[in-house]
Write an enzyme that holds these catalytic residues in place. Structure first.
Site, PDB file in Angstrom:
ATOM      1  N   GLU A   1      41.268  40.663  23.603  1.00 54.36           N
ATOM      2  CA  GLU A   1      40.057  41.464  23.836  1.00 54.36           C
ATOM      3  C   GLU A   1      39.119  41.418  22.629  1.00 54.36           C
ATOM      4  OE1 GLU A   1      41.336  44.622  27.257  1.00 54.36           O
ATOM      5  OE2 GLU A   1      41.505  45.314  25.191  1.00 54.36           O
TER       6      GLU A   1
ATOM      7  N   GLU B   1      44.072  41.072  32.345  1.00 56.07           N
ATOM      8  CA  GLU B   1      44.602  42.433  32.420  1.00 56.07           C
ATOM      9  C   GLU B   1      43.912  43.182  33.550  1.00 56.07           C
ATOM     10  OE1 GLU B   1      44.479  44.814  28.895  1.00 56.07           O
ATOM     11  OE2 GLU B   1      45.032  43.166  27.550  1.00 56.07           O
TER      12      GLU B   1
END
Length: 375
Positions: free
Chosen positions: A167, A269
C-alpha cells in the site's frame, strides 16, 4: 491498509486431495480468475497460540489443508524485517511456504520493508536501516528481497507473485522514499524488482496501492513510476467498500489502469464483515451499520455476496486482464496473544468479524465461494 493506522505442519509426502467446495463438488480448475487468494500471514502465530479452524461441518482441520479443500490458489504472506514478536520474517515464511506447496498453494510474498505494519499511514524504516543513505537503502532493499526470495527458491517453493512494498500510496521507507521524493522511491522499487527477478525466474512483480476506486491516484502514481523507468508486471489494489468507493469505481479503475499501462491487475486486499459483534473485547474496525454497503448486510450471506461481487467485477475487466483477488486475513480469528500490535501481546484483534470463520471457528460460505468461483 488503513486499519493499522486506526489503531502442525502437514506430513511430508502427503498427497493433496481433490479440491472440494462446501457441497463436495469439484472446485473449478479453469476459473476465469487465476488468483483466488487469502492472506495467511497471521496463521503461524495463531497456531502457536492454540488457534483451531473448522470446516463447514464443524470438524477441525489443518488450515493449509482447508485452503486446498476450498480451492484457494494463493496464500499471501507478509514479510517484516525484524518484527518485535519474531513472526512474519524469513524464518517463519520458509516453513509455511513448504506446507503450502505440499497442498498445491502458491504464494504471494508481500514485502513491507519495515519492522511492522506498512500502509498509507505508516511506512517506517526498519530500525537497522534508520540512518541509511539513499544508496544504502537501495542496497538494503535489494539484499533483503533477494535473501527472502532466494531462500524460497532454494528450498523449491519460489514465489508466484511478489509485492515490492505494501500500500505504497505515499511511498515507502519514510521520509527518504515518500511521495515528495519520487526519484528515491523509484530507485527503491527498481532495486526490489531487480532482486526479485534475479532470484526467482518467472516471478511476477507487483506494485500495490490502497484506494482501489480512485483512478486519479493510480494515474498519478503509475505515470510517475513509469516516467522514472520502474518496470512492474502487475498492479495490485486494495479495495474495501467502507473506505475505497463503490464497485463501479473499482471496475472503472481496473479497466483504466490495465488499458493505460498494458499490465494486468488484481485486488490484493478486500474483506467484508459477517457480523458487527465483537468477540475479544477489542473494538472492530467495522462495527456499525452505517459502514456497510447497501445490499450487503453484516451476515454470512452478505459477506458471501460481497466476495462474489468483487470476483465478478475483477473477472469483467476487459481483455481478461483482471487476474483475481485476495481476501485479507481471512484466518485471523480472535486468539489471545495474536492481536494487531506485535509489540503488545495483550492487544486484541479488531478484524475477527471480517474473518472467514464464525465465533466458533467454523468456516463461513465465503471461504468456499472464493475458491470455487466461476464467472
Amino acid at each position: 491498509m488503513q486499519r493499522r493506522t486506526l489503531l502442525k505442519a502437514a506430513a511430508a509426502g502427503v498427497t493433496a486431495p481433490a479440491l472440494l467446495t462446501a457441497t463436495g463438488t469439484p472446485a473449478s480448475a479453469a476459473s476465469s480468475l487465476s488468483i483466488r487468494g487469502i492472506d495467511f500471514s497471521s496463521v503461524p502465530k495463531a497456531e502457536a497460540l492454540g488457534a483451531v479452524w473448522r470446516q463447514s461441518d464443524g470438524t477441525q482441520i489443518n488450515p493449509v489443508q482447508l485452503l486446498s479443500r476450498a480451492g484457494i490458489t494463493h496464500a499471501r504472506l507478509k514479510v517484516w524485517v525484524n518484527p518485535a514478536d519474531g513472526y512474519n520474517n524469513k524464518a517463519r515464511i520458509l516453513p509455511m511456504a513448504v506446507r503450502l506447496n505440499r497442498w498445491g498453494i502458491k504464494t504471494i510474498i508481500d514485502f513491507h520493508y519495515s519492522d511492522t505494519w506498512a500502509d498509507p499511514g505508516n511506512q517506517t524504516k526498519p530500525a537497522a536501516w534508520s540512518s541509511f543513505s539513499v544508496s544504502q537503502l537501495s542496497t538494503a532493499v535489494s539484499t533483503h528481497t533477494a535473501d527472502v526470495l532466494g531462500a524460497l527458491t532454494a528450498q523449491g517453493t519460489p514465489a508466484d507473485l511478489v509485492q515490492i512494498g505494501n500500500e505504497i500510496n505515499g511511498g515507502m521507507l519514510w521520509d527518504t522514499g515518500n511521495w515528495n521524493n519520487l526519484d528515491n522511491l523509484a530507485a527503491f522499487l527498481t532495486s526490489g524488482i531487480n532482486a526479485a527477478r534475479a532470484t526467482t525466474p518467472g516471478v511476477r512483480t507487483v506494485l500495490h496501492l490502497a484506494n482501489g476506486g480512485t483512478q486519479s491516484l493510480y494515474q498519478w502514481f503509475f505515470d510517475a513510476m513509469k516516467a522514472r523507468g520502474v518496470n512492474w508486471d502487475v498492479i495490485g489494489m486494495s479495495f474495501y467498500p467502507y473506505w475505497h468507493g463503490t464497485l463501479g469505481d473499482l471496475a472503472a479503475n481496473l479497466s483504466y489502469v490495465t488499458n493505460r499501462y498494458g499490465t494486468p491487475a488484481f485486488v490484493a486486499e478486500t474483506a467484508y464483515p459477517w457480523t458487527l459483534a465483537d468477540q475479544d473485547g477489542t473494538a472492530n474496525l467495522v462495527n456499525s451499520a452505517d459502514q456497510l454497503t447497501s445490499g450487503y448486510p453484516a451476515s454470512s450471506t452478505g459477506q458471501n455476496a460481497w466476495v462474489k461481487a468483487v470476483a465478478d467485477t475483477v473477472a469483467a475487466t476487459p481483455g481478461g486482464k483482471g487476474l483475481g483477488y485476495c481476501y485479507w486475513e481471512g484466518f485471523w480469528t480472535a486468539t489471545t496473544g495474536n492481536g494487531w500490535d506485535p509489540t503488545n501481546a495483550a492487544s486484541g484483534n479488531n478484524w475477527e468479524n471480517q474473518a472467514l470463520f464464525d465465533h466458533n471457528d467454523v468456516a463461513l460460505p465465503a471461504l468456499y465461494t472464493i475458491g470455487s468461483y466461476r464467472a
